[in-house]
Design a protein around this motif. Structure first.
Motif, PDB file in Angstrom:
ATOM      1  N   ALA A 105     -28.680  -2.601   9.578  1.00  0.00           N
ATOM      2  CA  ALA A 105     -28.171  -3.791  10.260  1.00  0.00           C
ATOM      3  C   ALA A 105     -28.874  -5.044   9.756  1.00  0.00           C
ATOM      4  O   ALA A 105     -28.236  -6.082   9.504  1.00  0.00           O
ATOM      5  N   ALA A 106     -30.197  -4.963   9.586  1.00  0.00           N
ATOM      6  CA  ALA A 106     -30.936  -6.103   9.042  1.00  0.00           C
ATOM      7  C   ALA A 106     -30.538  -6.383   7.600  1.00  0.00           C
ATOM      8  O   ALA A 106     -30.402  -7.551   7.186  1.00  0.00           O
ATOM      9  N   ALA A 107     -30.329  -5.324   6.813  1.00  0.00           N
ATOM     10  CA  ALA A 107     -29.939  -5.503   5.417  1.00  0.00           C
ATOM     11  C   ALA A 107     -28.541  -6.091   5.297  1.00  0.00           C
ATOM     12  O   ALA A 107     -28.265  -6.874   4.378  1.00  0.00           O
ATOM     13  N   LEU A 108     -27.633  -5.719   6.208  1.00  0.00           N
ATOM     14  CA  LEU A 108     -26.291  -6.310   6.198  1.00  0.00           C
ATOM     15  C   LEU A 108     -26.389  -7.820   6.386  1.00  0.00           C
ATOM     16  O   LEU A 108     -25.737  -8.593   5.669  1.00  0.00           O
ATOM     17  N   TYR A 109     -27.190  -8.237   7.360  1.00  0.00           N
ATOM     18  CA  TYR A 109     -27.348  -9.671   7.601  1.00  0.00           C
ATOM     19  C   TYR A 109     -27.949 -10.361   6.375  1.00  0.00           C
ATOM     20  O   TYR A 109     -27.456 -11.403   5.923  1.00  0.00           O
ATOM     21  N   ALA A 110     -29.017  -9.770   5.821  1.00  0.00           N
ATOM     22  CA  ALA A 110     -29.697 -10.408   4.699  1.00  0.00           C
ATOM     23  C   ALA A 110     -28.791 -10.507   3.476  1.00  0.00           C
ATOM     24  O   ALA A 110     -28.790 -11.525   2.770  1.00  0.00           O
ATOM     25  N   ALA A 111     -28.006  -9.465   3.210  1.00  0.00           N
ATOM     26  CA  ALA A 111     -27.161  -9.460   2.019  1.00  0.00           C
ATOM     27  C   ALA A 111     -26.069 -10.521   2.097  1.00  0.00           C
ATOM     28  O   ALA A 111     -25.854 -11.291   1.152  1.00  0.00           O
ATOM     29  N   PHE A 112     -25.362 -10.583   3.223  1.00  0.00           N
ATOM     30  CA  PHE A 112     -24.261 -11.536   3.324  1.00  0.00           C
ATOM     31  C   PHE A 112     -24.751 -12.954   3.610  1.00  0.00           C
ATOM     32  O   PHE A 112     -24.050 -13.916   3.320  1.00  0.00           O
ATOM     33  N   ALA A 113     -25.961 -13.090   4.165  1.00  0.00           N
ATOM     34  CA  ALA A 113     -26.522 -14.430   4.370  1.00  0.00           C
ATOM     35  C   ALA A 113     -26.797 -15.130   3.048  1.00  0.00           C
ATOM     36  O   ALA A 113     -26.791 -16.365   2.987  1.00  0.00           O
ATOM     37  N   VAL A 114     -27.050 -14.356   1.984  1.00  0.00           N
ATOM     38  CA  VAL A 114     -27.249 -14.967   0.667  1.00  0.00           C
ATOM     39  C   VAL A 114     -26.025 -15.792   0.263  1.00  0.00           C
ATOM     40  O   VAL A 114     -26.139 -16.803  -0.431  1.00  0.00           O
ATOM     41  N   THR A 121     -20.437 -19.999   6.522  1.00  0.00           N
ATOM     42  CA  THR A 121     -20.796 -18.962   7.480  1.00  0.00           C
ATOM     43  C   THR A 121     -19.599 -18.170   7.963  1.00  0.00           C
ATOM     44  O   THR A 121     -19.665 -16.954   8.121  1.00  0.00           O
ATOM     45  N   ALA A 122     -18.471 -18.842   8.224  1.00  0.00           N
ATOM     46  CA  ALA A 122     -17.307 -18.130   8.756  1.00  0.00           C
ATOM     47  C   ALA A 122     -16.813 -17.082   7.770  1.00  0.00           C
ATOM     48  O   ALA A 122     -16.502 -15.942   8.151  1.00  0.00           O
ATOM     49  N   ARG A 123     -16.744 -17.450   6.508  1.00  0.00           N
ATOM     50  CA  ARG A 123     -16.262 -16.501   5.500  1.00  0.00           C
ATOM     51  C   ARG A 123     -17.245 -15.345   5.332  1.00  0.00           C
ATOM     52  O   ARG A 123     -16.837 -14.197   5.172  1.00  0.00           O
ATOM     53  N   CYS A 124     -18.544 -15.660   5.348  1.00  0.00           N
ATOM     54  CA  CYS A 124     -19.547 -14.590   5.231  1.00  0.00           C
ATOM     55  C   CYS A 124     -19.483 -13.640   6.423  1.00  0.00           C
ATOM     56  O   CYS A 124     -19.596 -12.427   6.270  1.00  0.00           O
ATOM     57  N   ALA A 128     -18.632  -9.714   6.129  1.00  0.00           N
ATOM     58  CA  ALA A 128     -19.542  -8.695   6.670  1.00  0.00           C
ATOM     59  C   ALA A 128     -18.826  -7.818   7.688  1.00  0.00           C
ATOM     60  O   ALA A 128     -19.042  -6.598   7.732  1.00  0.00           O
ATOM     61  N   ALA A 129     -17.960  -8.415   8.520  1.00  0.00           N
ATOM     62  CA  ALA A 129     -17.223  -7.640   9.519  1.00  0.00           C
ATOM     63  C   ALA A 129     -16.240  -6.684   8.865  1.00  0.00           C
ATOM     64  O   ALA A 129     -16.073  -5.540   9.301  1.00  0.00           O
ATOM     65  N   LEU A 130     -15.554  -7.153   7.814  1.00  0.00           N
ATOM     66  CA  LEU A 130     -14.614  -6.272   7.106  1.00  0.00           C
ATOM     67  C   LEU A 130     -15.344  -5.056   6.545  1.00  0.00           C
ATOM     68  O   LEU A 130     -14.846  -3.927   6.618  1.00  0.00           O
ATOM     69  N   PHE A 131     -16.509  -5.288   5.976  1.00  0.00           N
ATOM     70  CA  PHE A 131     -17.251  -4.171   5.395  1.00  0.00           C
ATOM     71  C   PHE A 131     -17.867  -3.282   6.473  1.00  0.00           C
ATOM     72  O   PHE A 131     -17.765  -2.054   6.419  1.00  0.00           O
ATOM     73  N   ALA A 132     -18.506  -3.903   7.468  1.00  0.00           N
ATOM     74  CA  ALA A 132     -19.218  -3.128   8.481  1.00  0.00           C
ATOM     75  C   ALA A 132     -18.283  -2.297   9.345  1.00  0.00           C
ATOM     76  O   ALA A 132     -18.709  -1.288   9.920  1.00  0.00           O
ATOM     77  N   SER A 133     -17.022  -2.691   9.466  1.00  0.00           N
ATOM     78  CA  SER A 133     -16.083  -1.947  10.303  1.00  0.00           C
ATOM     79  C   SER A 133     -15.450  -0.767   9.580  1.00  0.00           C
ATOM     80  O   SER A 133     -14.705   0.000  10.195  1.00  0.00           O
ATOM     81  N   LEU A 134     -15.699  -0.608   8.300  1.00  0.00           N
ATOM     82  CA  LEU A 134     -15.253   0.594   7.600  1.00  0.00           C
ATOM     83  C   LEU A 134     -15.908   1.826   8.218  1.00  0.00           C
ATOM     84  O   LEU A 134     -17.101   1.821   8.512  1.00  0.00           O
ATOM     85  N   TRP A 135     -15.145   2.887   8.380  1.00  0.00           N
ATOM     86  CA  TRP A 135     -15.740   4.079   8.979  1.00  0.00           C
ATOM     87  C   TRP A 135     -16.843   4.645   8.086  1.00  0.00           C
ATOM     88  O   TRP A 135     -17.832   5.207   8.583  1.00  0.00           O
ATOM     89  N   THR A 136     -16.697   4.489   6.774  1.00  0.00           N
ATOM     90  CA  THR A 136     -17.741   4.971   5.869  1.00  0.00           C
ATOM     91  C   THR A 136     -19.025   4.169   6.050  1.00  0.00           C
ATOM     92  O   THR A 136     -20.129   4.723   6.027  1.00  0.00           O
ATOM     93  N   PRO A 385     -19.837   0.309  -2.516  1.00  0.00           N
ATOM     94  CA  PRO A 385     -20.163  -0.932  -3.231  1.00  0.00           C
ATOM     95  C   PRO A 385     -18.928  -1.755  -3.585  1.00  0.00           C
ATOM     96  O   PRO A 385     -18.955  -2.990  -3.487  1.00  0.00           O
ATOM     97  N   THR A 386     -17.855  -1.102  -3.968  1.00  0.00           N
ATOM     98  CA  THR A 386     -16.624  -1.823  -4.295  1.00  0.00           C
ATOM     99  C   THR A 386     -16.072  -2.532  -3.066  1.00  0.00           C
ATOM    100  O   THR A 386     -15.670  -3.703  -3.133  1.00  0.00           O
ATOM    101  N   TYR A 387     -16.057  -1.843  -1.929  1.00  0.00           N
ATOM    102  CA  TYR A 387     -15.539  -2.466  -0.703  1.00  0.00           C
ATOM    103  C   TYR A 387     -16.383  -3.678  -0.298  1.00  0.00           C
ATOM    104  O   TYR A 387     -15.849  -4.704   0.122  1.00  0.00           O
ATOM    105  N   ALA A 388     -17.702  -3.560  -0.401  1.00  0.00           N
ATOM    106  CA  ALA A 388     -18.573  -4.663   0.005  1.00  0.00           C
ATOM    107  C   ALA A 388     -18.324  -5.900  -0.850  1.00  0.00           C
ATOM    108  O   ALA A 388     -18.293  -7.026  -0.341  1.00  0.00           O
ATOM    109  N   LEU A 389     -18.160  -5.709  -2.141  1.00  0.00           N
ATOM    110  CA  LEU A 389     -17.925  -6.838  -3.038  1.00  0.00           C
ATOM    111  C   LEU A 389     -16.538  -7.438  -2.836  1.00  0.00           C
ATOM    112  O   LEU A 389     -16.363  -8.662  -2.849  1.00  0.00           O
ATOM    113  N   LEU A 390     -15.534  -6.586  -2.640  1.00  0.00           N
ATOM    114  CA  LEU A 390     -14.175  -7.094  -2.425  1.00  0.00           C
ATOM    115  C   LEU A 390     -14.059  -7.854  -1.111  1.00  0.00           C
ATOM    116  O   LEU A 390     -13.232  -8.763  -0.984  1.00  0.00           O
ATOM    117  N   ALA A 391     -14.881  -7.501  -0.126  1.00  0.00           N
ATOM    118  CA  ALA A 391     -14.799  -8.177   1.173  1.00  0.00           C
ATOM    119  C   ALA A 391     -15.058  -9.673   1.052  1.00  0.00           C
ATOM    120  O   ALA A 391     -14.508 -10.470   1.819  1.00  0.00           O
TER     121      ALA A 391
END
Length: 534
Positions: A105-114, A121-124, A128-136, A385-391
């Protein structure tokens, strides 16, 4: 008649204070997404799961209380380092999962905060929500597996590289887009004055407003650390990530300088050192380790694996061989739509969004190639990794298109609702399947302990790494990808410590276990064969 006085204009300090307060309120959106991500893991995943097969291998490497499982050639040591702070204190699976849930959870915040100064902020927060809501992402957040951490590392690395480019390009009026212009001749990425403002889109071009939170020098340090982390977690993924980032350093004008190239190369080499040292120490060299890795993964070669990836989008967690029908194929619409949406983002990048759009797209494509074109099997986690970048480009494009247009806003909300429903379905189904599997491992281990197979002990045969770790035993095999025993070594062990072989419930004993005592394990689908000690 007296004319009423006009209201006084706000002073500069008051305006700046108001801007900072607004920025803090907007920043809380990403924090809320990260907090929700952690809470869902703690409430819905951590209490249910024990350690899976791969988890037990990674965790056992740094557990001083249990024998280390065989570490095969394709693996990298990064995940073991992540779990080390906990495994040195306890081997409780729930403690390990809780630690990783909070850390992810902390790493998710740090990665997208970059990306906040680049996208806003809204887009980030939406990305982050699109990626974090993936079941994987939800299922693997608290698990000791590398793919989620690779995903967050790639987001961090690409973000710092672009921030370094913007910081370099703002000096002397150099365009951070490498000369590409948006509509009306506006640069694709440019820096504007005004402290405390987020990035915004004007005229189809992304404007980076205000000073960056870090100088170019610190941005290059961020690139080096992120690339090193990805490579440490998965050596091949680090190399695939370095490919598009290296090409960006050659093609993107603000990056055509020694510092970003040195940061990228230094991070790759630093992260690869443990893998390379182990390659020479255990396999005789890099080439030999790569050949063994290919054999373990089914002889990697040029083949189309996209069909396997699609069939396993909703599970199983490992599709090998992937000769199954897809589970509820109508729920895979979002996966089939991803290439179309990525193409739309690429077109939008050509119209003025520049590197902030095309670099994550290029990295997403590069990191998906080995899993689409080389493997003969698939697993849903491979594409994290692909999903996170595409988000990132997807979130930016969605908000840009929907801004101020009510029909588009309603359509976006409908699509997000359908996406969420499909992920909830996949999450619950795979969570229950994973729970059943890990519970079976723990049940078998408890019954073996009760029957006298206690540490120090040795287990061989089918599915032994997680069972052996739960039982406190060493694990080993005489054949297969996890071969680490010889018949002579096994015979020596049977005369000194309790040894058992695990097979399917309807199978006979292995050749080396003929004459061993059968031990039924009802309800698990397995059977144990216990060595007789004279």
């Amino acid at each position: 008649m007296t004319t009423p006085a006009a209201p006084a204009a706000p002073t500069v300090p008051a305006a700046a204070s108001s801007a900072r307060a607004a920025a803090r309120r907007r920043a809380s959106a990403l924090a809320c997404v990260s907090l929700a991500y952690g809470l869902v893991q703690v409430a819905a995943v951590v209490p249910w799961l024990g350690l899976g097969w791969d988890e037990s291998v990674y965790v056992s490497q740094t557990d001083p209380h249990h024998p280390a499982a065989y570490f095969s050639a394709p693996r990298s040591r990064g995940v073991s380092y992540l779990t080390a702070p906990v495994t040195w204190l306890t081997n409780d699976p729930h403690a390990v999962h809780l630690w990783l849930a909070l850390l992810s959870a902390a790493a998710l915040y740090a990665a997208f905060a970059v990306w906040r100064p680049l996208l806003g902020t809204a887009r980030c927060a939406l990305a982050a929500a699109l990626f974090a809501s993936l079941w994987t992402a939800l299922l693997y957040g608290p698990q000791a597996m590398p793919n989620l951490w690779v995903a967050l590392g790639t987001v961090t690395a690409t973000g710092w590289l672009l921030r370094g480019a913007a910081a370099s390009g703002r000096g002397g009026g150099e365009r951070a887009s490498g000369g590409r212009s948006g509509p009306g001749g506006a640069p694709a990425v440019r820096v504007r004055g005004g402290a405390g403002r987020d990035a915004g889109v004007r005229g189809g071009a992304l404007a980076l407003r205000g000073p960056l939170t870090a100088s170019a020098r610190w941005a290059w340090c961020g690139v080096a650390l992120a690339v090193a982390g990805v490579t440490l977690l998965r050596f091949p993924d680090g190399c695939w990530l370095a490919l598009p980032l290296g090409l960006a350093c050659l093609a993107h004008r603000p990056l055509r300088r020694p510092a970003p190239m040195a940061a990228l190369a230094g991070g790759l080499v630093a992260g690869a050192v443990p893998w390379i040292v182990e390659a020479y120490g255990r396999w005789g060299g890099i080439g030999a380790r790569l050949r063994v890795s290919s054999d373990v993964q089914g002889e990697m070669g040029l083949r189309w694996a996209g069909g396997d990836a699609w069939r396993s989008v909703n599970g199983p967690l490992l599709c090998r061989p992937c000769d199954i029908d897809p589970y509820q194929p109508w729920l895979t619409w979002w996966w089939l739509l991803l290439p179309v949406l990525a193409l739309a983002c690429a077109v939008r990048a050509r119209r003025g969004r520049g590197a902030v759009m095309w670099l994550p797209l290029a990295c997403a494509v590069a990191l998906s190639l080995p899993y689409l074109l080389a493997l003969g099997y698939s697993a849903p986690r491979f594409f994290l990794p692909t999903y996170a970048l595409l988000a990132l480009p997807l979130a930016a494009t969605a908000l840009d298109v929907a801004r101020g247009r009510r029909p588009y806003v309603l359509a976006l909300c409908a699509v997000l609702a359908l996406y969420g429903a499909s992920q909830v379905t996949g999450f619950w189904r795979t969570l229950m399947g994973a729970r059943h599997t890990t519970h079976r491992y723990e049940t078998v281990a408890a019954r073996l302990n009760k029957a006298g197979i206690r540490p120090p002990c040795l287990l061989t045969g089918a599915q032994v790494p997680p069972i052996a770790y739960a039982a406190g035993c060493a694990s080993g095999n005489l054949a297969g990808n996890n071969k680490n025993l010889t018949p002579t070594t096994l015979r020596t062990h049977t005369s000194r410590i309790p040894v058992a072989a695990i097979t399917a419930a309807d199978a006979g004993p292995p050749a080396y276990a003929r004459g061993w005592r059968p031990m039924p394990l009802p309800g698990t689908g397995l059977r144990a064969w216990v060595a007789r000690r004279d």
